[in-house]
Structures are given as structure tokens and as C-alpha cells.
Design a protein around this motif. Sequence first.
Motif, mmCIF file in Angstrom:
data_model
loop_
_atom_site.group_PDB
_atom_site.id
_atom_site.type_symbol
_atom_site.label_atom_id
_atom_site.label_comp_id
_atom_site.label_asym_id
_atom_site.label_seq_id
_atom_site.Cartn_x
_atom_site.Cartn_y
_atom_site.Cartn_z
ATOM 1 N N ARG A 191 17.464 92.329 16.907
ATOM 2 C CA ARG A 191 16.283 92.096 17.488
ATOM 3 C C ARG A 191 15.111 91.319 16.857
ATOM 4 N NH1 ARG A 191 11.559 94.265 16.038
ATOM 5 N NH2 ARG A 191 12.680 95.937 14.620
ATOM 6 N N VAL A 192 15.049 91.088 15.825
ATOM 7 C CA VAL A 192 14.279 90.222 14.793
ATOM 8 C C VAL A 192 14.598 88.841 15.375
ATOM 9 C CG1 VAL A 192 13.475 89.333 12.657
ATOM 10 C CG2 VAL A 192 13.333 92.053 13.333
ATOM 11 N N ARG A 193 16.256 88.322 15.149
ATOM 12 C CA ARG A 193 16.514 87.320 15.444
ATOM 13 C C ARG A 193 15.999 86.583 16.917
ATOM 14 N NH1 ARG A 193 22.516 87.809 17.485
ATOM 15 N NH2 ARG A 193 21.300 88.542 18.972
ATOM 16 N N ASP A 194 16.428 87.500 17.891
ATOM 17 C CA ASP A 194 15.820 87.443 19.090
ATOM 18 C C ASP A 194 14.514 87.168 19.457
ATOM 19 O OD1 ASP A 194 18.511 87.511 19.766
ATOM 20 O OD2 ASP A 194 18.314 89.506 20.726
ATOM 21 N N GLU A 195 13.595 87.750 18.698
ATOM 22 C CA GLU A 195 11.952 87.671 18.631
ATOM 23 C C GLU A 195 11.567 86.437 17.978
ATOM 24 O OE1 GLU A 195 10.554 91.055 16.374
ATOM 25 O OE2 GLU A 195 10.942 92.284 18.244
ATOM 26 N N SER A 196 12.458 86.121 16.840
ATOM 27 C CA SER A 196 11.958 84.656 16.126
ATOM 28 C C SER A 196 12.504 83.247 16.936
ATOM 29 C CB SER A 196 12.719 84.623 14.726
ATOM 30 O OG SER A 196 14.263 84.557 14.839
ATOM 31 N N LYS A 197 13.593 83.613 17.847
ATOM 32 C CA LYS A 197 13.994 82.568 18.716
ATOM 33 C C LYS A 197 12.917 82.515 19.710
ATOM 34 C CE LYS A 197 17.545 81.198 21.910
ATOM 35 N NZ LYS A 197 18.571 81.351 22.798
ATOM 36 N N ALA A 198 12.665 83.459 20.388
ATOM 37 C CA ALA A 198 11.338 83.261 21.215
ATOM 38 C C ALA A 198 10.076 82.487 20.570
ATOM 39 C CB ALA A 198 11.115 84.594 21.959
ATOM 40 N N LYS A 199 9.806 83.133 19.314
ATOM 41 C CA LYS A 199 8.508 82.647 18.896
ATOM 42 C C LYS A 199 8.555 81.018 18.461
ATOM 43 C CE LYS A 199 6.370 86.667 17.156
ATOM 44 N NZ LYS A 199 5.119 86.630 17.909
ATOM 45 N N VAL A 200 9.974 80.720 17.962
ATOM 46 C CA VAL A 200 10.511 79.537 17.595
ATOM 47 C C VAL A 200 10.219 78.274 19.079
ATOM 48 C CG1 VAL A 200 12.214 77.637 16.929
ATOM 49 C CG2 VAL A 200 11.519 79.727 15.640
ATOM 50 N N GLN A 201 10.722 78.926 19.974
ATOM 51 C CA GLN A 201 10.604 78.052 21.364
ATOM 52 C C GLN A 201 9.255 78.013 21.880
ATOM 53 O OE1 GLN A 201 13.382 76.710 22.961
ATOM 54 N NE2 GLN A 201 11.637 75.611 23.699
ATOM 55 N N GLU A 202 8.259 78.940 21.627
ATOM 56 C CA GLU A 202 6.997 78.922 21.911
ATOM 57 C C GLU A 202 6.273 77.758 21.135
ATOM 58 O OE1 GLU A 202 4.354 82.232 21.641
ATOM 59 O OE2 GLU A 202 5.829 83.455 22.479
ATOM 60 N N LEU A 203 6.563 77.695 19.880
ATOM 61 C CA LEU A 203 6.066 76.807 18.915
ATOM 62 C C LEU A 203 6.582 75.393 19.341
ATOM 63 C CD1 LEU A 203 4.929 75.919 16.177
ATOM 64 C CD2 LEU A 203 6.966 76.414 15.165
ATOM 65 N N LYS A 242 -4.288 76.720 4.917
ATOM 66 C CA LYS A 242 -5.319 75.892 5.433
ATOM 67 C C LYS A 242 -4.788 74.391 6.060
ATOM 68 C CE LYS A 242 -9.000 77.434 2.509
ATOM 69 N NZ LYS A 242 -10.133 76.843 2.214
ATOM 70 N N ARG A 243 -3.358 74.431 6.522
ATOM 71 C CA ARG A 243 -2.853 73.330 7.265
ATOM 72 C C ARG A 243 -3.277 73.309 8.829
ATOM 73 N NH1 ARG A 243 -3.040 70.901 4.161
ATOM 74 N NH2 ARG A 243 -1.768 69.258 5.148
ATOM 75 N N ALA A 244 -3.172 72.386 9.370
ATOM 76 C CA ALA A 244 -3.525 72.044 10.685
ATOM 77 C C ALA A 244 -3.199 73.248 11.644
ATOM 78 C CB ALA A 244 -2.807 70.825 11.291
ATOM 79 N N MET A 245 -2.172 74.147 11.415
ATOM 80 C CA MET A 245 -1.922 75.214 12.023
ATOM 81 C C MET A 245 -1.194 76.311 11.095
ATOM 82 S SD MET A 245 0.685 75.798 15.493
ATOM 83 C CE MET A 245 -0.170 74.356 16.213
ATOM 84 N N PHE A 246 -1.800 77.427 11.182
ATOM 85 C CA PHE A 246 -1.352 78.710 10.304
ATOM 86 C C PHE A 246 -1.131 79.816 11.243
ATOM 87 C CE2 PHE A 246 -1.534 82.497 7.944
ATOM 88 C CZ PHE A 246 -0.634 82.322 7.031
ATOM 89 N N MET A 247 0.254 80.345 11.212
ATOM 90 C CA MET A 247 0.475 81.473 12.059
ATOM 91 C C MET A 247 0.912 82.563 11.319
ATOM 92 S SD MET A 247 2.282 79.870 15.249
ATOM 93 C CE MET A 247 1.508 78.606 16.575
#
Length: 178
Positions: free
Chosen positions: A118-130, A93-98
Motif C-alpha cells: 500500500r505504501v509502495r503504491d501511495e509513494s508511486k502516485a505521489k512521485v508521479q504527481e511530483l 526552507k528549500r524552494a519546495m518542502f512537502m
Amino acid sequence: MFLCNHNSCRSQMADGWLRALRGSASVGVASAGIVGGTAVKEGAITVMKDAGVDISAFTSDAMADFKPEHFDVVISCCGCGSKLDGEKEAWKKRAMFMDWNLDDPPAIDPGDLSAYKRVRDESKAKVQELLDTLQKPYGPHYKKNVMFLCNHNSCRSQMAAAWPTNPSDSCPKVGFRV
């Protein structure tokens, strides 16, 4: 807050990326597991080090050691959001939950660290989006968004929008758009 079942791999990599990529942005970060106490996976440490991010000193922390109200953004790295019920529901219930639902590298890696990479690279892309989302002057990451409308947006709305964005203002988590 990056959450994962054990805070041993995916959430640790995301935490490391946010620390590395945030630059001068004022973005705090922590990671925790619904069940903490396991060690950070060596595969995660290795592939992050290969990418120039050192997470070797990270510890596996328990969600119980943190308070949900201290975080504006909560990200479930493994799909553990479905386990956040009862007292733990406050985390959703925080301002943003993903829910990023990243694969679990130790469970699927064939032994060459390819799943970790692969997961390292996926998480990097998602962190940059965030980070890109959090740097926008308005949007879903704010609790409230205010739009100042004016016929030509040349004077009054511009002045009105300047007040809440003044660094001396104490109006937290409000986005403005003129």
C-alpha cells in the motif's frame, strides 16, 4: 531529497520510484534519514522488486552527509519535518518542502507485506504527481515565476518568453508563462 527518520523504507521506495519514473527528465534524486545507518528493510526491497524497481543496492544514508542547498525539493516521507529545527531547519526552507506523512510499513504490516504494498503504491502516485508538477513551465517549484503580458500574446510576449527558456541561457530555476 526524500527524508525519513532512518532512510530504511518509505524514503527508499520514493527514491526508487523517482529514479524509475523520471525517464529522460533531468531530475536528480537522493534519500536520507535524520538518523542514518540502518539497513534498507527487506519488505521494501521485496515489494519494489515485485513492481519492477530494484532498490536492493540502496544504502541507508544520513542527512548529515548532504547539504540542503544542493536540493530544490525536500520531501519528508514520514512526517519528520517536525524534527527539522535548529541547524536542520534549512531543509524546510528549500524552494519546495512537502510532508507526505506515509505510514511506516514495518510498524503496521500484518506479515503479508500488504502495508508495504500500500505504501509502495501511495509513494508511486505521489512521485508521479511530483514529476508532473516539476514538468510544468511555471509554478511553486520555481524560485521565481515571470509572466509576460501583452494584449494578444501573439508576438512581443512570445519573443520575451523565448529568451529565458533558451538552452544556452544560464537563468536557473525560473518559470515563465506567456
